[in-house]
Motif scaffolding. Structure first.
Motif, PDB file in Angstrom:
ATOM      1  N   THR A  66       0.834  -1.214   0.000  1.00  0.00           N
ATOM      2  CA  THR A  66       0.000   0.000   0.000  1.00  0.00           C
ATOM      3  C   THR A  66       0.859   1.250   0.000  1.00  0.00           C
ATOM      4  N   LEU A  67       1.933   1.215   0.837  1.00  0.00           N
ATOM      5  CA  LEU A  67       2.848   2.361   0.895  1.00  0.00           C
ATOM      6  C   LEU A  67       3.550   2.591  -0.458  1.00  0.00           C
ATOM      7  N   GLN A  68       3.901   1.472  -1.120  1.00  0.00           N
ATOM      8  CA  GLN A  68       4.567   1.566  -2.442  1.00  0.00           C
ATOM      9  C   GLN A  68       3.645   2.225  -3.457  1.00  0.00           C
ATOM     10  N   ASP A  69       2.369   1.824  -3.468  1.00  0.00           N
ATOM     11  CA  ASP A  69       1.411   2.416  -4.418  1.00  0.00           C
ATOM     12  C   ASP A  69       1.221   3.899  -4.155  1.00  0.00           C
ATOM     13  N   LYS A  70       1.166   4.233  -2.879  1.00  0.00           N
ATOM     14  CA  LYS A  70       0.993   5.634  -2.521  1.00  0.00           C
ATOM     15  C   LYS A  70       2.184   6.473  -2.971  1.00  0.00           C
ATOM     16  N   PHE A  71       3.385   5.917  -2.737  1.00  0.00           N
ATOM     17  CA  PHE A  71       4.609   6.635  -3.133  1.00  0.00           C
ATOM     18  C   PHE A  71       4.669   6.799  -4.657  1.00  0.00           C
ATOM     19  N   ASP A  72       4.334   5.745  -5.393  1.00  0.00           N
ATOM     20  CA  ASP A  72       4.357   5.816  -6.866  1.00  0.00           C
ATOM     21  C   ASP A  72       3.395   6.874  -7.388  1.00  0.00           C
ATOM     22  N   GLU A  73       2.216   6.944  -6.795  1.00  0.00           N
ATOM     23  CA  GLU A  73       1.231   7.922  -7.245  1.00  0.00           C
ATOM     24  C   GLU A  73       1.708   9.345  -6.990  1.00  0.00           C
ATOM     25  N   LEU A  74       2.288   9.557  -5.758  1.00  0.00           N
ATOM     26  CA  LEU A  74       2.811  10.894  -5.434  1.00  0.00           C
ATOM     27  C   LEU A  74       3.965  11.273  -6.351  1.00  0.00           C
ATOM     28  N   THR A  75       4.817  10.291  -6.672  1.00  0.00           N
ATOM     29  CA  THR A  75       5.958  10.558  -7.568  1.00  0.00           C
ATOM     30  C   THR A  75       5.475  10.971  -8.962  1.00  0.00           C
ATOM     31  N   LYS A  76       4.469  10.269  -9.463  1.00  0.00           N
ATOM     32  CA  LYS A  76       3.914  10.618 -10.793  1.00  0.00           C
ATOM     33  C   LYS A  76       3.361  12.028 -10.787  1.00  0.00           C
ATOM     34  N   LYS A  77       2.641  12.387  -9.713  1.00  0.00           N
ATOM     35  CA  LYS A  77       2.108  13.744  -9.630  1.00  0.00           C
ATOM     36  C   LYS A  77       3.231  14.768  -9.627  1.00  0.00           C
ATOM     37  N   SER A  78       4.306  14.451  -8.878  1.00  0.00           N
ATOM     38  CA  SER A  78       5.452  15.363  -8.814  1.00  0.00           C
ATOM     39  C   SER A  78       6.099  15.533 -10.179  1.00  0.00           C
ATOM     40  N   GLU A  79       6.304  14.388 -10.879  1.00  0.00           N
ATOM     41  CA  GLU A  79       6.930  14.453 -12.216  1.00  0.00           C
ATOM     42  C   GLU A  79       6.045  15.201 -13.204  1.00  0.00           C
ATOM     43  N   ALA A  80       4.729  14.997 -13.077  1.00  0.00           N
ATOM     44  CA  ALA A  80       3.815  15.693 -13.980  1.00  0.00           C
ATOM     45  C   ALA A  80       3.877  17.197 -13.760  1.00  0.00           C
ATOM     46  N   LEU A  81       3.973  17.600 -12.476  1.00  0.00           N
ATOM     47  CA  LEU A  81       4.065  19.034 -12.177  1.00  0.00           C
ATOM     48  C   LEU A  81       5.375  19.612 -12.702  1.00  0.00           C
ATOM     49  N   ASN A  82       6.478  18.850 -12.541  1.00  0.00           N
ATOM     50  CA  ASN A  82       7.778  19.316 -13.064  1.00  0.00           C
ATOM     51  C   ASN A  82       7.737  19.467 -14.593  1.00  0.00           C
ATOM     52  N   LYS A  83       7.171  18.449 -15.243  1.00  0.00           N
ATOM     53  CA  LYS A  83       7.072  18.480 -16.708  1.00  0.00           C
ATOM     54  C   LYS A  83       6.213  19.656 -17.153  1.00  0.00           C
ATOM     55  N   GLU A  84       5.119  19.856 -16.450  1.00  0.00           N
ATOM     56  CA  GLU A  84       4.239  20.981 -16.783  1.00  0.00           C
ATOM     57  C   GLU A  84       4.972  22.305 -16.609  1.00  0.00           C
ATOM     58  N   GLY A  85       5.792  22.386 -15.574  1.00  0.00           N
ATOM     59  CA  GLY A  85       6.560  23.613 -15.329  1.00  0.00           C
ATOM     60  C   GLY A  85       7.559  23.876 -16.440  1.00  0.00           C
ATOM     61  N   LEU A  86       8.250  22.799 -16.875  1.00  0.00           N
ATOM     62  CA  LEU A  86       9.221  22.966 -17.966  1.00  0.00           C
ATOM     63  C   LEU A  86       8.523  23.401 -19.249  1.00  0.00           C
ATOM     64  N   LEU A  87       7.346  22.814 -19.494  1.00  0.00           N
ATOM     65  CA  LEU A  87       6.603  23.162 -20.711  1.00  0.00           C
ATOM     66  C   LEU A  87       6.155  24.616 -20.677  1.00  0.00           C
ATOM     67  N   ILE A  88       5.679  25.051 -19.523  1.00  0.00           N
ATOM     68  CA  ILE A  88       5.246  26.451 -19.382  1.00  0.00           C
ATOM     69  C   ILE A  88       6.441  27.390 -19.574  1.00  0.00           C
ATOM     70  N   GLU A  89       7.593  26.992 -19.005  1.00  0.00           N
ATOM     71  CA  GLU A  89       8.800  27.821 -19.134  1.00  0.00           C
ATOM     72  C   GLU A  89       9.231  27.934 -20.602  1.00  0.00           C
ATOM     73  N   ALA A  90       9.150  26.804 -21.305  1.00  0.00           N
ATOM     74  CA  ALA A  90       9.548  26.810 -22.724  1.00  0.00           C
ATOM     75  C   ALA A  90       8.612  27.705 -23.534  1.00  0.00           C
ATOM     76  N   LYS A  91       7.313  27.590 -23.277  1.00  0.00           N
ATOM     77  CA  LYS A  91       6.359  28.417 -24.009  1.00  0.00           C
ATOM     78  C   LYS A  91       6.554  29.887 -23.689  1.00  0.00           C
TER      79      LYS A  91
END
Length: 1005
Positions: free
Chosen positions: A543-568
Motif C-alpha cells: 500500500t505504501l509503495q502504491d501511494k509513493f508511486d502515485e505521489l511521484t507521478k504527480k510530482s513528475e507531472a508538475l515538473n514536466k508541466e513547469g518545464l513546458l510552461i517555461e519553454a512556451k
C-alpha cells in the motif's frame, strides 16, 4: 577578355538602333559605371545582348534561343519590329573580334533562320558563319563556356545567393559546371563500371570453370583398357566383312553382266532396223553434196531479185514524198503570209519573218519596260502602306487610293489645327515635360500603396505584440500556481518515501525472525526476548509503495508541466522581443516612406491629404495626355509618308495608262503568245521542208542507178550458172534449190549416219567385253556359297562391326574431350587469375573514387575546389567586413559562416539577415568570378543584382569595394541598379529612359 563595344537594334524594349562604347568616352574614362532606369526599361537587356551575340543564350531563359522560343516567349525581338540584331566587339590577348547575331521576319510574317557570324577585325576575315560554329569558336577564343562566362563576367539577377545557400550536391554540381571539371564525374562512373564489369567477368569465369567436368585417373585407365580389348575384334571382323563383300560383289557382277548381254542382243536387233531406215537419207545427202557448190551463186541471184524489188518500191515512195513536201512548202508560205499580214515568196520568207519578229519584240520590250516600272511603283506603294500601318492608318491599294490619301491628309491637318502643335520637336518637348511628371506620379502611387500596406502591417503587428504580452502574463501566473502546488507536494512525497523505506527494512528482517528460537540470543541485537517473531503482513508495504508511486507521478507531472510552461514563455518572450524590434524598424520605414511621399507630392504640386483614387485619376489623365501626344506624333510622321505615297501613286497611274496604250498597240500587230517561237517554228519547218525535197530528189537518182546495176549483175550470174546446171540435168533454179538441203538438216543427217556407225562399233565391242568378263568371273566364283546366304550374313556382320566401331569411337572421344577439357581448364584458370588480379586493382579504385553516379570522385574534387573558392571569397569578404568568414563543415550539408564578433562561433548561412546574405553572396560571387577566370584574364564585369537590401553603411562599403577593385585591376565594372545612393555615388551612368508606346532609349552621362 574585355567587352569593348556593343551595337544592337530592336532588342526587347530598346526599339531602333543603339550603340554603347565601354572603352572610349565617358565609360572608358570612368571604368566604374551604373546602368540605371525604371523597372522594365531594359537595364538587363544590355547583358542579354552580350550573351546573345556570343552564345545565343540569355540569363533569363535556360534554353538556347530559337525561332520557336522567340515566338512563344515573346523575347528578344521588339514587338512589331521586322528585324533585330546584336553585335559585341571584344578583345582577347590583344586581338579584337566581332561576334554578331541577327534575325528577321519574312514577308509572310514568320521568322527566318537566325544568322551568326564571327569576324577577326584586324584582317576583316570571317572566321565562322554557321550558328553552332560561332558559339563553339567564341568558347575557344574566350576560354569560357556560357555558364562560366555568366558566373565570372555577368553576375545576373538571382544568382548571387544561389551558390551560398545551395545544398552540397547542388553546390558541387554548380562548381563542376563552372570549372568544367565534369571529367572527374565521368572517371568515377567509368571506374565503377569497369569494376562491375571485371566483377561480373570473374563470376562468369568461375561458373564457366564449374561447368567443366574432368575424368578421374581410374576412369581414364578403364576406358583405355576397354579400347585395347575391343580393337582386335573390330579389325578381325573388318577383314571378314571385306572378304564377304568381295564374294557378294563378284556374284552380283556375274548376274549384272548376264543381264547386260541380253540387253546388248536386243539393242543389236533394233540397230539393224535403224540402219536400214537411214539408207534413203544417205542417198539424199550424196545428191546434196554434188550440187551444194552452186548454192552461193543461187543465193546471189535471189538477193539481186529481192534488191531490185525493194529499190522499185523505194523509188515509188520517194516520188510520192517529193509531191507531199511540195504541198507542205506551199502551206508554210501561206502560214508566213498570214502571220506577217502581207504576201511572201519562197526566196524572201526568212527575211520577212525576221523583220516582223524584230518589230514585235521591240513593241513587247516597250510594254515590258513600262510594266516593270509600274511594278516598282506598286512595291513602293506597298512599302508606304506598311509604314502607315505602324502609325495606325490602314489604306488599300486600288482605284480609290488617291481619294483615301486626300481624306487622311485632311483628317491629319484637322487634328494638327485642333492641337495647335505642328512639329514633332514640339510634341517631343511636350512629351518630355509629361514624362518628368509621369515617372514621379507612378512612383508616388506605388509608394502610397506600399505605405498603406506597411501601415496596415504595423497595426497587425501591434495587435500581435499586445496578444503576446497577455500570453506571457498567463504563463507567469500558471508558473506561480504550478510552483505552489509543487511546494505542497514535495514534502508529502519525501515523507512517503521515508515511511516506505522504513517498512521495506522491517520486511527484510522477516526471514531472520522466522529463524529466532526462544531463550537464544538474537544475532543482530543479542536480546533473549523476541516479541515480534511472528510473520509481518506484506499488505502494508504494498500500500505504501502504491501511494509513493502515485505521489511521484504527480510530482513528475508538475515538473514536466513547469518545464513546458517555461519553454512556451521563453518562446513567447523571444518572439515578442523580435516583433518589437521589427515594429521599431517598420515604424522607421513607414516614416521614410511618408517623407518620400511628401517629397514627391511637393515635386508634383499634389496635395498629400488627397485620396489614392484622386492621385490615380490625375495619373491616368497624364497618361492620356501622353497617349494623345503619341497619336499626334504618329499623325505628323504619317503625313510625310502620305505625301510621298500621293506622289508615288500619281506616277503609278500615269505608268498604268501608258502600259494599257502599249499593250493595245502590240495587240494590233501581234496577238499571239510567243513571237520568237512562232517565227522560229515557221523558219525551221520551211528549211526542213526544202532540205527534205532536195534529199528525196537525190535519193531517187541513186535508187534508179542501183536498180539498173542489180539487174545487170543478175544476168551475168545466170549466164555462168545455167550451163553448169544443164550438165547435171537441172533445168531451173527451182530444181537446184529443191536438191540443196538446209545446212542444219544436212548436218543432222551426217550426225545420224555417224551415230549409227559408232553404235555398231560400240555394240560389237561391248558384247565381246561382256563375254570375256563372264568367263573370268565364272572362274573366280565360289560355288560353295550362294548370293542369298551372303545377303543374310553380311548385314549382321556389318551391324556388329558398326556397333564395335561406335563403342571404340565413343571411348576415344571421351578421352579426347577430357584432354581438351584439361587444356581448357588450364586456360580458364589462367584467365581467372588474371581477372582476379584485375579485380583487386579495380576494387581498390572503386573503393577510393568509384560509384554509379560518379559523385564520390567529383565530390572529392569539388570539395577541393570549394576550399579554393572560399579562400577567394574570404579575400573579397575582408573588404566588406572583418566580422564574417565563410567555411564549410564536413558534417553539414550547407556552408557555415564564422562570426568573429561572437567568439568565432559557426552558424548556418541561412541564419543571416538579408543585408548580410547579400554581402556574403557578393563576396562569394567575386570569388567565383576569380575562380572561373583563373586561366582567363577578365577585364569586364557586369553586376545585375539589387543592392536594396543593404543598409547605408553596407552600401557604402560595397561601393568602396567596387571602386577599389576597379582601380586595382583596371577592370570595366558595370552595375545595374535603381538604388538612389548608388546612382549618386557613381558618376558615370548609362540611363535607360522610357519613351512613348512603352519603348526605351539610352543616354550616357
Amino acid at each position: 577578355m574585355k567587352i569593348c563595344k556593343i551595337k544592337f537594334k530592336n532588342i526587347h524594349a530598346l526599339k531602333g538602333e543603339h550603340a554603347i562604347d565601354f572603352e572610349n568616352g565617358i565609360l572608358g574614362e570612368a571604368g566604374l559605371f551604373v546602368i540605371t532606369g525604371a523597372t522594365g526599361t531594359g537595364k538587363s537587356t544590355i547583358l542579354d545582348i552580350i550573351t546573345l551575340a556570343l552564345y545565343n543564350k540569355i540569363p533569363r531563359i535556360e534554353k538556347s534561343i530559337s525561332e520557336k522560343i522567340i515566338e512563344e516567349e515573346g523575347v528578344i525581338l521588339t514587338k512589331n519590329a521586322p528585324d533585330c540584331y546584336a553585335e559585341v566587339e571584344y578583345e582577347v590577348k590583344g586581338k579584337r573580334y566581332l561576334s554578331s547575331w541577327s534575325i528577321r521576319r519574312t514577308r509572310t510574317g514568320t521568322l527566318a533562320s537566325r544568322k551568326q557570324e564571327l569576324t577577326e577585325l584586324e584582317t576583316g576575315t570571317i572566321l565562322v558563319s554557321s550558328v553552332n560554329e560561332v558559339v563553339a569558336e567564341n568558347e575557344r577564343i574566350i576560354g569560357l563556356n556560357y555558364n562560366q562566362f555568366v558566373q565570372s563576367m555577368i553576375l545576373a539577377q538571382g544568382q548571387f545567393s544561389k551558390l551560398l545557400l545551395a545544398k552540397k550536391d547542388d553546390r558541387n554540381a554548380l562548381l563542376e559546371e563552372i570549372t568544367g571539371s565534369s571529367i572527374y564525374r565521368k572517371i568515377g562512373r567509368a571506374v565503377f563500371q569497369r569494376f562491375r564489369g571485371v566483377e561480373d567477368a570473374v563470376k562468369t569465369q568461375e561458373i564457366k570453370m564449374g561447368e567443366t567436368v574432368l575424368l578421374t585417373d581410374e576412369l581414364l585407365k578403364a576406358i583405355q583398357d576397354e579400347i585395347l580389348e575391343k580393337k582386335p575384334l573390330f579389325i578381325a571382323n573388318e577383314v571378314k566383312q571385306k572378304e564377304l563383300e568381295k564374294k557378294k560383289a563378284l556374284k552380283e557382277s556375274i548376274l549384272k553382266n548376264k543381264h547386260k548381254k541380253q540387253l546388248n542382243l536386243k539393242e543389236w536387233d533394233a540397230f539393224l532396223v535403224e540402219k536400214n531406215e537411214a539408207s534413203s537419207q544417205e542417198k539424199q545427202l550424196e545428191v546434196h553434196d554434188t550440187v551444194v557448190v552452186f548454192k552461193d551463186q543461187m543465193l546471189q541471184i535471189e538477193g539481186a531479185d529481192k534488191t531490185t524489188s525493194e529499190l522499185t518500191v523505194a523509188i515509188e515512195k520517194g516520188k510520192q514524198g517529193v509531191v507531199d513536201f511540195e504541198i507542205t512548202k506551199k502551206e508554210l508560205i501561206k502560214a508566213a503570209a498570214a502571220l506577217i499580214g502581207t504576201a511572201v515568196t519562197e526566196e524572201k520568207l526568212e527575211v520577212l519573218l525576221e523583220d516582223f519578229r524584230k518589230k514585235v519584240v521591240a513593241l513587247q520590250n516597250v510594254e515590258k519596260d513600262i510594266l516593270n516600272e509600274a511594278k516598282q511603283e506598286v512595291v513602293r506603294i506597298e512599302s508606304k502602306l506598311q509604314e502607315l500601318k505602324a502609325y495606325g492608318i490602314i489604306l488599300i491599294a486600288g482605284e480609290n487610293l488617291s481619294g483615301d490619301i486626300e481624306q487622311e491628309l485632311k483628317t491629319i491637318e484637322a487634328e494638327i489645327t485642333r492641337k495647335g502643335i505642328a512639329t514633332i520637336e514640339a510634341i517631343r518637348t511636350k512629351k518630355d515635360e509629361l514624362s518628368k511628371l509621369v515617372l514621379p506620379a507612378n512612383q508616388l502611387i506605388g509608394n502610397r500603396k506600399l505605405y498603406d500596406e506597411k501601415k496596415k502591417g504595423i497595426a497587425e503587428l501591434k495587435s500581435k505584440i499586445k496578444k503576446q504580452f497577455s500570453e506571457i502574463n498567463d504563463f507567469i501566473a500558471s508558473q506561480k500556481l504550478q510552483k505552489e502546488a509543487l511546494d505542497v507536494l514535495l514534502p508529502i512525497v519525501e515523507k512517503a518515501k521515508i515511511e516506505l523505506e522504513d517498512w521495506k527494512q522491517r520486511k527484510s528482517l522477516d526471514q531472520h525472525r522466522a529463524d529466532l528460537e526462544p531463550d537464544k540470543p538474537c544475532p543482530l541485537c543479542g536480546s533473549l526476548s523476541h516479541p515480534y517473531a511472528q510473520h509481518a503482513e506484506d499488505v502494508l508495504v504494498s500500500t505504501l509503495q502504491d501511494k509513493f508511486d502515485e505521489l511521484t507521478k504527480k510530482s513528475e507531472a508538475l515538473n514536466k508541466e513547469g518545464l513546458l510552461i517555461e519553454a512556451k514563455k521563453s518562446s513567447a518572450q523571444a518572439s515578442n522581443a523580435k516583433d518589437e524590434l521589427d515594429l521599431e524598424k517598420r515604424e522607421a520605414d513607414l516614416q521614410i516612406a511618408e517623407n518620400e511621399i511628401a517629397t514627391l507630392c511637393s515635386q508634383l504640386n499634389w496635395y498629400k491629404e488627397d485620396t489614392l483614387e484622386k492621385w490615380e485619376a490625375e495619373f491616368t489623365a497624364l497618361q492620356q495626355d501622353q497617349t494623345s501626344l503619341d497619336k499626334l506624333e504618329k499623325y505628323l510622321q504619317a503625313k510625310v509618308v502620305l505625301t510621298d505615297l500621293e506622289k508615288i501613286n500619281s506616277k503609278y497611274l500615269v505608268l498604268k495608262a501608258a502600259y494599257l496604250q502599249a499593250k493595245e498597240t502590240l495587240s494590233t500587230v501581234y496577238n499571239k503568245k510567243d513571237i520568237n517561237t512562232d517565227v522560229s517554228d515557221l523558219t525551221r519547218k520551211f528549211s526542213l521542208c526544202l532540205a527534205d525535197i532536195s534529199s528525196l530528189t537525190a535519193q531517187l537518182v541513186e535508187f534508179t542507178a542501183n536498180r539498173d546495176k542489180t539487174i545487170a549483175l543478175k544476168e551475168e550470174l545466170l549466164a555462168v550458172l545455167m550451163p553448169e546446171l544443164q550438165k547435171r540435168e537441172i533445168d531451173s533454179l527451182e530444181i537446184l534449190k529443191s536438191k540443196i538441203l538446209e545446212e542444219a538438216m544436212a548436218s543432222q543427217i551426217r550426225k545420224k549416219l555417224q551415230s549409227i556407225k559408232d553404235n555398231e562399233i560400240r555394240l560389237q565391242t561391248s558384247l565381246k567385253a561382256i563375254e570375256e568378263t563372264l568367263v573370268e568371273e565364272e572362274r573366280l566364283n565360289d560355288a560353295a556359297v550362294t548370293l542369298e546366304e551372303l545377303n543374310l550374313a553380311l548385314p549382321k556382320l556389318i551391324q556388329m562391326n558398326a556397333e564395335l566401331q561406335k563403342q571404340i569411337w565413343d571411348l576415344e572421344q571421351r578421352i579426347e574431350i577430357d584432354s581438351q577439357n584439361k587444356l581448357k581448364q588450364k586456360s580458364n584458370q589462367e584467365i581467372l587469375e588474371a581477372l582476379n588480379k584485375d579485380l583487386a586493382l579495380w576494387s581498390k579504385m572503386n573503393l577510393l573514387i568509384g560509384d554509379a553516379q560518379g559523385k564520390k570522385f567529383s565530390n572529392f574534387v569539388q570539395d577541393l575546389t570549394l576550399k579554393q573558392l572560399l579562400e577567394y571569397g574570404n579575400q573579397r569578404l575582408r573588404g566588406f567586413s572583418d566580422r564574417y568568414l565563410l567555411d564549410v563543415a564536413n558534417d553539414s550539408d550547407g556552408l557555415k559562416v564564422i562570426d568573429t564578433y561572437m567568439g568565432n562561433t559557426k552558424r548556418s548561412v541561412s541564419s543571416l539577415s538579408g543585408g548580410e546574405t547579400f554581402k556574403l553572396s557578393l563576396a562569394l560571387a567575386f570569388g567565383l568570378s576569380d575562380l572561373a577566370a583563373r586561366n582567363v584574364e577578365i577585364e569586364s564585369l557586369f553586376i545585375d543584382e539589387g543592392f536594396g537590401s543593404l543598409d547605408p553603411e553596407s552600401l557604402d562599403q560595397a561601393i568602396s569595394i567596387l571602386e577599389n577593385m576597379q582601380n586595382e585591376t583596371n577592370k570595366s565594372i558595370g552595375i545595374i541598379s535603381h538604388v538612389g545612393e548608388l546612382k549618386d555615388r557613381i558618376g558615370s551612368k548609362i540611363k535607360l529612359v522610357r519613351t512613348g508606346a512603352g519603348y526605351s532609349t539610352i543616354e550616357i552621362e
